[in-house]
Write an enzyme that holds these catalytic residues in place. Structure first.
Site, PDB file in Angstrom:
ATOM      1  N   ASN A   1       0.810  -1.213   0.000  1.00  0.00           N
ATOM      2  CA  ASN A   1       0.000   0.000   0.000  1.00  0.00           C
ATOM      3  C   ASN A   1       0.846   1.267   0.000  1.00  0.00           C
ATOM      4  O   ASN A   1       0.327   2.355   0.013  1.00  0.00           O
ATOM      5  CB  ASN A   1      -0.943   0.020   1.199  1.00  0.00           C
ATOM      6  N   HIS A   2       2.164   1.135  -0.017  1.00  0.00           N
ATOM      7  CA  HIS A   2       3.040   2.301  -0.061  1.00  0.00           C
ATOM      8  C   HIS A   2       3.328   2.656  -1.525  1.00  0.00           C
ATOM      9  O   HIS A   2       3.617   1.793  -2.335  1.00  0.00           O
ATOM     10  CB  HIS A   2       4.357   2.015   0.671  1.00  0.00           C
ATOM     11  N   HIS A   3       3.254   3.907  -1.828  1.00  0.00           N
ATOM     12  CA  HIS A   3       3.509   4.371  -3.195  1.00  0.00           C
ATOM     13  C   HIS A   3       5.011   4.566  -3.385  1.00  0.00           C
ATOM     14  O   HIS A   3       5.597   5.454  -2.766  1.00  0.00           O
ATOM     15  CB  HIS A   3       2.759   5.683  -3.455  1.00  0.00           C
TER      16      HIS A   3
ATOM     17  N   ALA B   1       6.557   7.109   3.093  1.00  0.00           N
ATOM     18  CA  ALA B   1       6.091   5.723   3.113  1.00  0.00           C
ATOM     19  C   ALA B   1       4.781   5.604   3.891  1.00  0.00           C
ATOM     20  O   ALA B   1       4.299   4.509   4.136  1.00  0.00           O
ATOM     21  CB  ALA B   1       7.150   4.811   3.748  1.00  0.00           C
TER      22      ALA B   1
END
Length: 106
Positions: free
Chosen positions: A93-95, A101
């Site tokens: 779910n981290h871009h 983060a």
């Protein structure tokens, strides 16, 4: 305080008999011993993995945020010792193109 689920260091449990998280797939004859940590496999060994009873009661990241959920796949005849920690990726779910983060929902 956790109840000791194991009575001796040589006692093991087949993971298929103790895993309840639907996102953990376990092959036949894989086993675990949690004697020294006094914890279950899912609470003591697998970290940052949504899908246990407690996290499912808190929120549903797939429905609420559209996250792709991590799956842990353990093959056949795997031995996992007490003290082992499996760190999951946090459901991706981290871009990676952002400087933060932080898991922003949108």
């Amino acid at each position: 305080m956790h109840q000791n689920l194991y009575h001796h260091w040589s006692e093991t449990k087949y993971l298929k008999d103790i895993v309840t998280n639907p996102l953990i797939e376990v092959g036949d004859y894989s086993y675990f011993s949690g004697y020294y940590d006094h914890q279950s496999f899912e609470d003591g060994c697998v970290r940052y993995h949504w899908g246990d009873d407690h996290s499912r009661a808190l929120f549903d990241p797939q429905a609420e945020f559209g996250w792709q959920l991590d799956r842990l796949i353990i093959g056949r005849y795997v031995c996992i010792a007490s003290g082992v920690v499996i760190l999951m990726g946090g459901n991706h779910n981290h871009h990676p193109d952002w400087i933060s983060a932080y898991p922003f929902p949108e």
